[in-house]
Design an enzyme around this catalytic site. Structure first.
Site, mmCIF file in Angstrom:
data_model
loop_
_atom_site.group_PDB
_atom_site.id
_atom_site.type_symbol
_atom_site.label_atom_id
_atom_site.label_comp_id
_atom_site.label_asym_id
_atom_site.label_seq_id
_atom_site.Cartn_x
_atom_site.Cartn_y
_atom_site.Cartn_z
ATOM 1 N N ASN A 153 20.674 17.853 19.352
ATOM 2 C CA ASN A 153 19.287 17.706 19.776
ATOM 3 C C ASN A 153 19.083 18.360 21.137
ATOM 4 O O ASN A 153 19.979 18.374 21.983
ATOM 5 C CB ASN A 153 18.828 16.243 19.758
ATOM 6 C CG ASN A 153 19.641 15.318 20.628
ATOM 7 O OD1 ASN A 153 20.868 15.383 20.668
ATOM 8 N ND2 ASN A 153 18.966 14.411 21.329
ATOM 9 N N GLU A 179 16.092 18.276 23.979
ATOM 10 C CA GLU A 179 14.825 17.693 24.413
ATOM 11 C C GLU A 179 14.087 18.630 25.363
ATOM 12 O O GLU A 179 14.639 19.616 25.844
ATOM 13 C CB GLU A 179 15.086 16.344 25.090
ATOM 14 C CG GLU A 179 15.630 15.310 24.135
ATOM 15 C CD GLU A 179 15.895 13.972 24.795
ATOM 16 O OE1 GLU A 179 16.147 13.014 24.055
ATOM 17 O OE2 GLU A 179 15.858 13.854 26.045
ATOM 18 N N CYS A 212 15.410 18.287 16.866
ATOM 19 C CA CYS A 212 16.466 17.377 16.445
ATOM 20 C C CYS A 212 17.711 18.163 16.025
ATOM 21 O O CYS A 212 17.631 19.331 15.643
ATOM 22 C CB CYS A 212 15.994 16.524 15.279
ATOM 23 S SG CYS A 212 14.605 15.443 15.671
ATOM 24 N N GLU A 260 19.553 17.835 13.382
ATOM 25 C CA GLU A 260 19.570 18.211 11.966
ATOM 26 C C GLU A 260 18.803 19.509 11.733
ATOM 27 O O GLU A 260 19.273 20.412 11.045
ATOM 28 C CB GLU A 260 18.945 17.088 11.111
ATOM 29 C CG GLU A 260 19.671 15.758 11.219
ATOM 30 C CD GLU A 260 19.137 14.838 12.322
ATOM 31 O OE1 GLU A 260 19.236 13.614 12.151
ATOM 32 O OE2 GLU A 260 18.632 15.341 13.348
ATOM 33 N N CYS A 298 15.273 11.242 11.412
ATOM 34 C CA CYS A 298 13.844 10.922 11.493
ATOM 35 C C CYS A 298 13.129 11.479 10.257
ATOM 36 O O CYS A 298 13.697 12.252 9.481
ATOM 37 C CB CYS A 298 13.244 11.489 12.775
ATOM 38 S SG CYS A 298 13.061 13.288 12.794
ATOM 39 N N CYS A 340 12.967 15.357 10.039
ATOM 40 C CA CYS A 340 14.249 15.940 9.621
ATOM 41 C C CYS A 340 14.504 15.707 8.134
ATOM 42 O O CYS A 340 14.991 16.595 7.439
ATOM 43 C CB CYS A 340 15.392 15.366 10.452
ATOM 44 S SG CYS A 340 15.428 16.047 12.122
#
Length: 136
Positions: A47, A49, A58, A60, A89, A92
């Site tokens: 990930n 940010e 993310c 994934e 999430c 994803c």
């Protein structure tokens, strides 16, 4: 064809390693992901940010975009590593389902380095939106 135990272990180790490279200064929630394609290649992501939260990516989706950039398009297995073994999430899950709906997703707790749960992709996102016709 399900992944071998050796492939699963390789995916877990790769995801654990890349998790430590995550850029998460706002949440401090590091995530690593690795995936195996049907051709046997492994891709990984973490990930990343951003101060503008909506621009974060993310782990994934990071792994999937790398897979696509390298010319691959079908996931055979995926590992997601978080503290506590959390699941992907919703965004994803939708992106993951675009590249296969019948592959195992292994959730791993980075504290214990053990698998906490194994899902089939189609069970993580039942009724996924798709324009691709898949065999049941």
């Amino acid at each position: 064809m399900p992944p071998s135990q050796q492939q699963i272990e390789s995916l877990v180790q790769t995801a654990l390693l890349v998790q430590q490279r995550a850029y998460a200064p706002y949440s401090n929630f590091l995530v690593g992901a690795s995936l195996l394609t049907t051709t046997g290649k492994i891709f990984h992501g973490c990930n990343v940010e951003n101060a503008s939260y909506g621009l974060a990516i993310c782990a994934e989706r990071n792994a999937i975009t790398t897979m696509v950039a390298e010319g691959e398009a079908t996931i055979a297995a995926m590992v997601v590593v978080t503290k506590g073994g959390g699941s992907p999430c919703g965004a994803c899950r939708q992106v993951m389902s675009e590249f296969g709906d019948n592959f195992p997703v292994y959730l791993v707790d980075s504290n214990t380095q053990g698998i906490t749960h194994i899902w089939q992709m189609r069970d993580l996102l039942p009724g996924a939106f798709s324009l691709i016709q898949r065999d049941a």
